[in-house]
Design an enzyme around this catalytic site. Structure first.
Site, short mmCIF file in Angstrom:
data_model
loop_
_atom_site.label_atom_id
_atom_site.label_comp_id
_atom_site.label_asym_id
_atom_site.label_seq_id
_atom_site.Cartn_x
_atom_site.Cartn_y
_atom_site.Cartn_z
N ASP A 157 0.67 -1.40 0.01
CA ASP A 157 -0.04 0.08 0.06
C ASP A 157 0.74 1.28 0.00
OD1 ASP A 157 -2.42 1.49 -0.08
OD2 ASP A 157 -2.54 1.36 1.93
N GLY A 158 0.20 2.32 -0.59
CA GLY A 158 0.84 3.62 -0.39
C GLY A 158 1.40 4.04 -1.81
N HIS A 202 2.87 2.76 -8.79
CA HIS A 202 2.69 1.34 -9.16
C HIS A 202 4.07 0.89 -9.76
CE1 HIS A 202 -1.18 1.75 -7.61
NE2 HIS A 202 -1.74 2.27 -8.64
N ASN A 251 -10.65 -3.46 -6.43
CA ASN A 251 -9.96 -2.53 -7.19
C ASN A 251 -10.41 -2.22 -8.68
OD1 ASN A 251 -6.66 -3.43 -5.63
ND2 ASN A 251 -7.98 -1.62 -5.13
N ARG A 257 2.01 -4.72 6.36
CA ARG A 257 1.33 -3.66 5.60
C ARG A 257 1.96 -2.34 5.75
NH1 ARG A 257 -5.17 -2.63 4.52
NH2 ARG A 257 -4.59 -0.71 3.05
C1 FPP Z 1 -1.85 -0.06 -3.59
O1 FPP Z 1 -1.77 1.14 -3.36
C2 FPP Z 1 -1.59 -0.85 -4.48
C3 FPP Z 1 -2.01 -1.39 -5.69
C4 FPP Z 1 -3.62 -1.35 -5.89
C5 FPP Z 1 -1.20 -1.73 -6.64
C6 FPP Z 1 -0.19 -2.50 -6.34
C7 FPP Z 1 0.20 -3.21 -7.57
C8 FPP Z 1 1.91 -3.30 -8.02
C9 FPP Z 1 2.87 -2.64 -6.88
C10 FPP Z 1 2.51 -3.78 -9.26
C11 FPP Z 1 2.96 -5.22 -8.87
C12 FPP Z 1 2.84 -6.05 -10.05
C13 FPP Z 1 3.29 -7.25 -10.11
C14 FPP Z 1 2.86 -7.94 -11.51
C15 FPP Z 1 3.94 -8.02 -9.19
P1 FPP Z 1 -2.62 2.36 -3.47
O2 FPP Z 1 -2.71 2.81 -4.83
O3 FPP Z 1 -3.89 2.06 -2.93
O4 FPP Z 1 -1.77 3.51 -2.80
P2 FPP Z 1 -2.63 4.86 -2.00
O5 FPP Z 1 -3.32 4.23 -0.84
O6 FPP Z 1 -1.54 5.75 -2.01
O7 FPP Z 1 -3.55 5.64 -3.03
#
Ligand code: FPP
Length: 264
Positions: free
Chosen positions: A39-40, A56, A87, A207
């Site tokens: 997350d984050g 990402h 999502n 997390r």
């Molecule tokens: C949550 O952060 C993250 C995600 C929904 C996507 C995570 C995906 C990756 C790191 C790519 C990995 C890919 C592979 C194939 C292994 P958020 O977007 O909710 O962050 P925020 O809470 O700061 O908005």
């Protein structure tokens, strides 16, 4: 800079992180299975004036670093939450970006997975993924199936409740087919119907990103997991921060519902 430095350092035994050395960590109990809610990413990008998608993209690099470090310290399984059943509600542009990113990572990293002995196991509802992503996911699972250093479960279109529903259907089908009686349903039968069948439950759930909740992740499997929450956003999570989480895990006393040693 620090990430690059750690990349060089994690390979050697004597090297120390700021708080713990890898050699020290290896002497303590190593969790067989670690679950990670990455997350984050969005906030990390926003803080830098970048689009969320850059977060990402950078998050992929963190995962690669953590998998490499995990293999070195002897962790057998990592489960990474990459996309939840919820999502899909995100803006279409972000969903499209993520789907493309998954496909690219599976394609681009395939050789590295094989070199490092990484078995990739994609868990979740595969039938709702775009065809190109599903095909690549199936290919990467097939090609890495015999790798033995570490298994990485990629939770993609994954939801803990959805998994429990699928498990219930699987058990009901066995009962209906008279392969299983009601009396025989126990924890091991349930575990065998989950995406993580034949794997140990995660002993540690990490997390990053500052939120302290489970978000529908591995609801059955984390019953006794130690929970580790960190303010660090996932793209800033390095081998060093990961080692700190393992050190914290090693300092916890796991009682599994029993009593502390020596307590009456
Ligand atoms: C949550 O952060 C993250 C995600 C929904 C996507 C995570 C995906 C990756 C790191 C790519 C990995 C890919 C592979 C194939 C292994 P958020 O977007 O909710 O962050 P925020 O809470 O700061 O908005």
């Amino acid at each position: 800079m620090l990430k690059k430095l750690m990349k060089k350092l994690v390979g050697t035994k004597e090297v120390t992180t700021s708080k713990q050395s890898l050699a020290e960590i290896k002497q303590g109990p190593i969790p067989e299975h670690v679950a990670i809610i990455m997350d984050g990413n969005g906030r990390w990008a926003k803080q830098r004036g970048l689009p969320r998608t850059a977060g990402h993209q950078s998050g992929v690099e963190s995962l690669k670093e953590i998998v490499e470090c995990s293999a070195k310290i002897g962790i057998d399984y990592i489960t990474a939450y990459t996309f939840s059943t919820e999502n899909w509600k995100r803006p279409q542009k972000e969903v499209n970006f993520l789907m493309k990113l998954f496909q690219q990572v599976f394609e681009k990293e395939l050789d590295r997975f094989n070199q490092q002995g990484v078995k990739v196991n994609i868990i979740g509802y595969k039938d709702r993924l775009p065809d190109s992503v599903r095909k690549m996911a199936e290919e990467v699972m097939e090609i890495t199936a015999d790798n033995q250093t570490i298994t990485v479960n990629i939770a993609l279109d994954y939801g803990g409740r959805a998994e429990i529903i699928e498990m219930a259907k699987g058990i009901a089908a066995k009962v209906k087919a008279e392969q299983l009686s009601l009396e025989e349903i126990d924890e091991s039968q349930v575990a065998a119907e989950l995406y993580t069948a034949n794997q140990p439950d995660p002993a540690l759930l990490i997390r990053p990103g500052g939120e302290e909740r489970i978000s529908n992740f591995l609801l059955w499997q984390i019953a006794y997991a130690e929970l580790y929450f960190s303010q660090t956003c996932w793209p800033d999570f390095t081998a060093e921060t990961f080692i700190e989480a393992i050190a914290e895990f090693q300092s916890r006393e796991r009682r599994f519902g029993g009593l502390k040693k020596g307590r009456c």
